[in-house]
Motif scaffolding. Sequence first.
Motif, short mmCIF file in Angstrom:
data_model
loop_
_atom_site.label_atom_id
_atom_site.label_comp_id
_atom_site.label_asym_id
_atom_site.label_seq_id
_atom_site.Cartn_x
_atom_site.Cartn_y
_atom_site.Cartn_z
N ASN A 10 30.53 32.38 -9.45
CA ASN A 10 31.65 33.12 -8.88
C ASN A 10 31.70 34.58 -9.34
OD1 ASN A 10 32.67 30.97 -7.29
ND2 ASN A 10 33.59 30.09 -9.12
N GLU A 11 30.54 35.15 -9.55
CA GLU A 11 30.42 36.57 -9.91
C GLU A 11 29.80 37.31 -8.73
OE1 GLU A 11 31.44 38.10 -12.66
OE2 GLU A 11 32.09 36.28 -13.67
N LEU A 12 30.31 38.50 -8.46
CA LEU A 12 29.74 39.30 -7.39
C LEU A 12 28.61 40.16 -7.92
CD1 LEU A 12 32.89 40.53 -5.44
CD2 LEU A 12 31.21 38.81 -4.74
N PRO A 13 27.43 40.05 -7.31
CA PRO A 13 26.33 40.92 -7.73
C PRO A 13 26.66 42.37 -7.40
CG PRO A 13 25.55 39.11 -6.34
CD PRO A 13 27.04 39.10 -6.29
N SER A 14 26.08 43.28 -8.13
CA SER A 14 26.28 44.70 -7.89
C SER A 14 25.59 45.12 -6.59
CB SER A 14 25.70 45.51 -9.05
OG SER A 14 25.78 46.88 -8.77
N VAL A 15 26.18 46.08 -5.90
CA VAL A 15 25.54 46.64 -4.71
C VAL A 15 24.60 47.78 -5.09
CG1 VAL A 15 27.43 46.02 -3.17
CG2 VAL A 15 27.44 48.26 -4.28
N THR A 28 10.64 53.03 0.25
CA THR A 28 11.27 51.99 -0.56
C THR A 28 12.79 52.13 -0.57
OG1 THR A 28 10.88 53.27 -2.59
CG2 THR A 28 9.26 51.56 -2.03
N VAL A 29 13.30 53.36 -0.50
CA VAL A 29 14.75 53.57 -0.43
C VAL A 29 15.28 52.95 0.86
CG1 VAL A 29 16.57 55.30 -0.14
CG2 VAL A 29 14.85 55.58 -1.93
N LYS A 30 14.59 53.18 1.97
CA LYS A 30 15.02 52.59 3.25
C LYS A 30 15.00 51.07 3.19
CE LYS A 30 13.89 56.44 6.29
NZ LYS A 30 13.04 56.94 7.38
N LYS A 31 13.99 50.51 2.54
CA LYS A 31 13.88 49.05 2.43
C LYS A 31 15.06 48.49 1.62
CE LYS A 31 11.44 45.37 3.27
NZ LYS A 31 11.31 44.88 4.65
N VAL A 32 15.39 49.15 0.52
CA VAL A 32 16.52 48.72 -0.30
C VAL A 32 17.82 48.80 0.51
CG1 VAL A 32 17.93 49.40 -2.30
CG2 VAL A 32 15.47 49.19 -2.53
N ASN A 33 17.97 49.87 1.29
CA ASN A 33 19.15 50.02 2.14
C ASN A 33 19.25 48.89 3.16
OD1 ASN A 33 18.88 53.59 2.15
ND2 ASN A 33 20.36 52.39 1.05
N GLN A 34 18.13 48.40 3.65
CA GLN A 34 18.13 47.31 4.63
C GLN A 34 18.71 46.02 4.03
OE1 GLN A 34 14.06 47.04 5.95
NE2 GLN A 34 14.28 48.74 7.40
N PHE A 35 18.64 45.89 2.71
CA PHE A 35 19.22 44.73 2.04
C PHE A 35 20.70 44.94 1.72
CE2 PHE A 35 14.69 44.11 0.79
CZ PHE A 35 14.52 42.86 1.38
N GLY A 36 21.26 46.07 2.15
CA GLY A 36 22.67 46.37 1.90
C GLY A 36 22.93 46.88 0.50
N LEU A 37 21.89 47.36 -0.17
CA LEU A 37 22.03 47.87 -1.53
C LEU A 37 22.05 49.39 -1.52
CD1 LEU A 37 19.54 45.45 -3.30
CD2 LEU A 37 22.04 45.32 -3.27
N ILE A 38 22.64 49.96 -2.55
CA ILE A 38 22.74 51.40 -2.70
C ILE A 38 21.85 51.83 -3.86
CG2 ILE A 38 24.29 53.33 -3.19
CD1 ILE A 38 26.58 51.44 -2.16
N PRO A 39 20.77 52.55 -3.57
CA PRO A 39 19.90 53.00 -4.66
C PRO A 39 20.59 54.10 -5.48
CG PRO A 39 18.81 53.25 -2.52
CD PRO A 39 20.24 52.90 -2.27
N VAL A 40 20.44 54.02 -6.78
CA VAL A 40 20.98 55.05 -7.67
C VAL A 40 19.88 55.51 -8.62
CG1 VAL A 40 23.38 54.30 -7.60
CG2 VAL A 40 21.88 53.37 -9.33
N GLY A 41 20.00 56.74 -9.03
CA GLY A 41 19.07 57.31 -9.99
C GLY A 41 19.83 57.63 -11.26
N ASN A 87 30.44 51.63 -10.60
CA ASN A 87 31.27 51.36 -9.42
C ASN A 87 32.58 52.13 -9.45
OD1 ASN A 87 32.12 49.70 -11.55
ND2 ASN A 87 33.03 48.23 -10.15
N GLU A 88 33.08 52.51 -10.60
CA GLU A 88 34.30 53.31 -10.68
C GLU A 88 33.99 54.81 -10.56
OE1 GLU A 88 36.85 52.47 -14.03
OE2 GLU A 88 36.39 50.34 -13.91
N ALA A 89 32.86 55.21 -11.07
CA ALA A 89 32.49 56.62 -11.04
C ALA A 89 32.19 57.10 -9.62
CB ALA A 89 31.28 56.87 -11.93
N LEU A 90 31.67 56.20 -8.81
CA LEU A 90 31.30 56.58 -7.44
C LEU A 90 32.42 56.23 -6.50
CD1 LEU A 90 27.59 55.45 -7.42
CD2 LEU A 90 28.47 57.73 -7.82
#
Length: 90
Positions: A10-15, A28-41, A87-90
């Motif tokens: 019952n934990e939500l994985p990070s986006v 690879t950034v586009k591929k990660v986006n296709q999974f609904g994830l947000i790449p961060v540096g 998640n709070e900073a963004l």
Amino acid sequence: MTEKLLLEKNELPSVFFRFPGLVSDEKTVKKVNQFGLIPVGSDAWLAKGEKAKPGSIILIHGNGNEPKGIEIASKLIKNHIKWLPLNEAL
């Protein structure tokens, strides 16, 4: 596998997704986006000597693999730097 385990607990994985070694390219950034994830540096990998400034996204491997990064982060914490989870900073 990790995502499934988190959901079972019952934990939500990070986006947010950080590429290993902070190495990526447009494909690879586009591929990660296709999974609904947000790449961060990161603009402040402390153990590599990158300096944190207001608004920096700081990378610290808190698992003990980067004692230098943990030492620097500890000093920043003692200097009353305000830290926010990503998640709070963004």
